[in-house]
Design a protein around this motif. Sequence first.
Motif, PDB file in Angstrom:
ATOM      1  N   LEU A   1     -11.644  -3.952  -3.951  1.00  0.00           N
ATOM      2  CA  LEU A   1     -11.031  -2.628  -4.037  1.00  0.00           C
ATOM      3  C   LEU A   1     -10.453  -2.212  -2.693  1.00  0.00           C
ATOM      4  CD1 LEU A   1     -10.604   0.108  -5.615  1.00  0.00           C
ATOM      5  CD2 LEU A   1     -12.717   0.814  -4.486  1.00  0.00           C
ATOM      6  N   TRP A   2     -11.229  -2.368  -1.641  1.00  0.00           N
ATOM      7  CA  TRP A   2     -10.784  -1.925  -0.316  1.00  0.00           C
ATOM      8  C   TRP A   2      -9.648  -2.794   0.218  1.00  0.00           C
ATOM      9  CZ3 TRP A   2     -11.841   2.760   0.714  1.00  0.00           C
ATOM     10  CH2 TRP A   2     -12.971   3.346   0.169  1.00  0.00           C
ATOM     11  N   ILE A   3      -9.657  -4.076  -0.068  1.00  0.00           N
ATOM     12  CA  ILE A   3      -8.540  -4.939   0.334  1.00  0.00           C
ATOM     13  C   ILE A   3      -7.272  -4.508  -0.393  1.00  0.00           C
ATOM     14  CG2 ILE A   3      -7.620  -7.289   0.177  1.00  0.00           C
ATOM     15  CD1 ILE A   3     -10.488  -8.293   0.701  1.00  0.00           C
ATOM     16  N   GLY A   4      -7.389  -4.216  -1.684  1.00  0.00           N
ATOM     17  CA  GLY A   4      -6.236  -3.746  -2.451  1.00  0.00           C
ATOM     18  C   GLY A   4      -5.702  -2.422  -1.932  1.00  0.00           C
ATOM     19  N   LEU A   5      -6.586  -1.507  -1.557  1.00  0.00           N
ATOM     20  CA  LEU A   5      -6.140  -0.223  -1.008  1.00  0.00           C
ATOM     21  C   LEU A   5      -5.428  -0.392   0.331  1.00  0.00           C
ATOM     22  CD1 LEU A   5      -9.127   2.123  -1.870  1.00  0.00           C
ATOM     23  CD2 LEU A   5      -6.838   2.135  -2.865  1.00  0.00           C
ATOM     24  N   VAL A   6      -5.914  -1.289   1.176  1.00  0.00           N
ATOM     25  CA  VAL A   6      -5.262  -1.545   2.461  1.00  0.00           C
ATOM     26  C   VAL A   6      -3.879  -2.148   2.240  1.00  0.00           C
ATOM     27  CG1 VAL A   6      -5.366  -2.987   4.540  1.00  0.00           C
ATOM     28  CG2 VAL A   6      -7.385  -1.718   3.794  1.00  0.00           C
ATOM     29  N   ILE A   7      -3.756  -3.086   1.317  1.00  0.00           N
ATOM     30  CA  ILE A   7      -2.457  -3.693   1.015  1.00  0.00           C
ATOM     31  C   ILE A   7      -1.506  -2.647   0.442  1.00  0.00           C
ATOM     32  CG2 ILE A   7      -1.300  -5.345  -0.508  1.00  0.00           C
ATOM     33  CD1 ILE A   7      -3.753  -7.170  -0.124  1.00  0.00           C
ATOM     34  N   ALA A   8      -2.000  -1.800  -0.463  1.00  0.00           N
ATOM     35  CA  ALA A   8      -1.160  -0.751  -1.046  1.00  0.00           C
ATOM     36  C   ALA A   8      -0.688   0.232   0.022  1.00  0.00           C
ATOM     37  CB  ALA A   8      -1.920  -0.015  -2.145  1.00  0.00           C
ATOM     38  N   ALA A   9      -1.579   0.615   0.941  1.00  0.00           N
ATOM     39  CA  ALA A   9      -1.193   1.536   2.021  1.00  0.00           C
ATOM     40  C   ALA A   9      -0.137   0.893   2.919  1.00  0.00           C
ATOM     41  CB  ALA A   9      -2.421   1.932   2.833  1.00  0.00           C
ATOM     42  N   GLY A  10      -0.282  -0.405   3.187  1.00  0.00           N
ATOM     43  CA  GLY A  10       0.712  -1.106   4.007  1.00  0.00           C
ATOM     44  C   GLY A  10       2.071  -1.169   3.324  1.00  0.00           C
ATOM     45  N   LEU A  11       2.090  -1.391   2.024  1.00  0.00           N
ATOM     46  CA  LEU A  11       3.358  -1.436   1.300  1.00  0.00           C
ATOM     47  C   LEU A  11       4.025  -0.058   1.260  1.00  0.00           C
ATOM     48  CD1 LEU A  11       2.389  -3.807  -1.638  1.00  0.00           C
ATOM     49  CD2 LEU A  11       3.931  -4.319   0.261  1.00  0.00           C
ATOM     50  N   ILE A  12       3.236   0.988   1.082  1.00  0.00           N
ATOM     51  CA  ILE A  12       3.802   2.345   1.089  1.00  0.00           C
ATOM     52  C   ILE A  12       4.344   2.680   2.467  1.00  0.00           C
ATOM     53  CG2 ILE A  12       3.203   4.796   0.914  1.00  0.00           C
ATOM     54  CD1 ILE A  12       1.303   3.989  -1.368  1.00  0.00           C
ATOM     55  N   TYR A  13       3.594   2.326   3.519  1.00  0.00           N
ATOM     56  CA  TYR A  13       4.075   2.565   4.876  1.00  0.00           C
ATOM     57  C   TYR A  13       5.373   1.798   5.124  1.00  0.00           C
ATOM     58  CZ  TYR A  13       4.383   2.482   9.937  1.00  0.00           C
ATOM     59  OH  TYR A  13       4.831   2.596  11.231  1.00  0.00           O
ATOM     60  N   GLY A  14       5.437   0.540   4.676  1.00  0.00           N
ATOM     61  CA  GLY A  14       6.654  -0.251   4.854  1.00  0.00           C
ATOM     62  C   GLY A  14       7.835   0.350   4.116  1.00  0.00           C
ATOM     63  N   ALA A  15       7.610   0.861   2.909  1.00  0.00           N
ATOM     64  CA  ALA A  15       8.701   1.484   2.154  1.00  0.00           C
ATOM     65  C   ALA A  15       9.208   2.733   2.861  1.00  0.00           C
ATOM     66  CB  ALA A  15       8.222   1.831   0.747  1.00  0.00           C
ATOM     67  N   ILE A  16       8.297   3.534   3.394  1.00  0.00           N
ATOM     68  CA  ILE A  16       8.707   4.740   4.130  1.00  0.00           C
ATOM     69  C   ILE A  16       9.478   4.356   5.390  1.00  0.00           C
ATOM     70  CG2 ILE A  16       7.814   6.706   5.458  1.00  0.00           C
ATOM     71  CD1 ILE A  16       5.536   6.853   3.377  1.00  0.00           C
TER      72      ILE A  16
END
Length: 69
Positions: free
Chosen positions: A47-62
């Motif tokens: 779960l925590w690995i997935g959340l970190v990856i999701a946060a990184g993708l959102i940051y990259g999109a922004i």
Amino acid sequence: MIRSISEPIADSTRFNGAGESELEIVMQEMSKPDLGGAFSTLGSVDLWIGLVIAAGLIYGAIWFRRYNL
């Protein structure tokens, strides 16, 4: 449980020694929250690995939208 699903409604009103029908017992068991499963999910590494990856993708999109790359 499977037997009570396949039987007609009229036949599933059998009572146990306390005077509760099987349907009432099943409904009581289903209404109890299972917090143990929720807490074990929050403690899983996946779960925590997935959340970190999701946060990184959102940051990259922004970042890409901000700098028009």
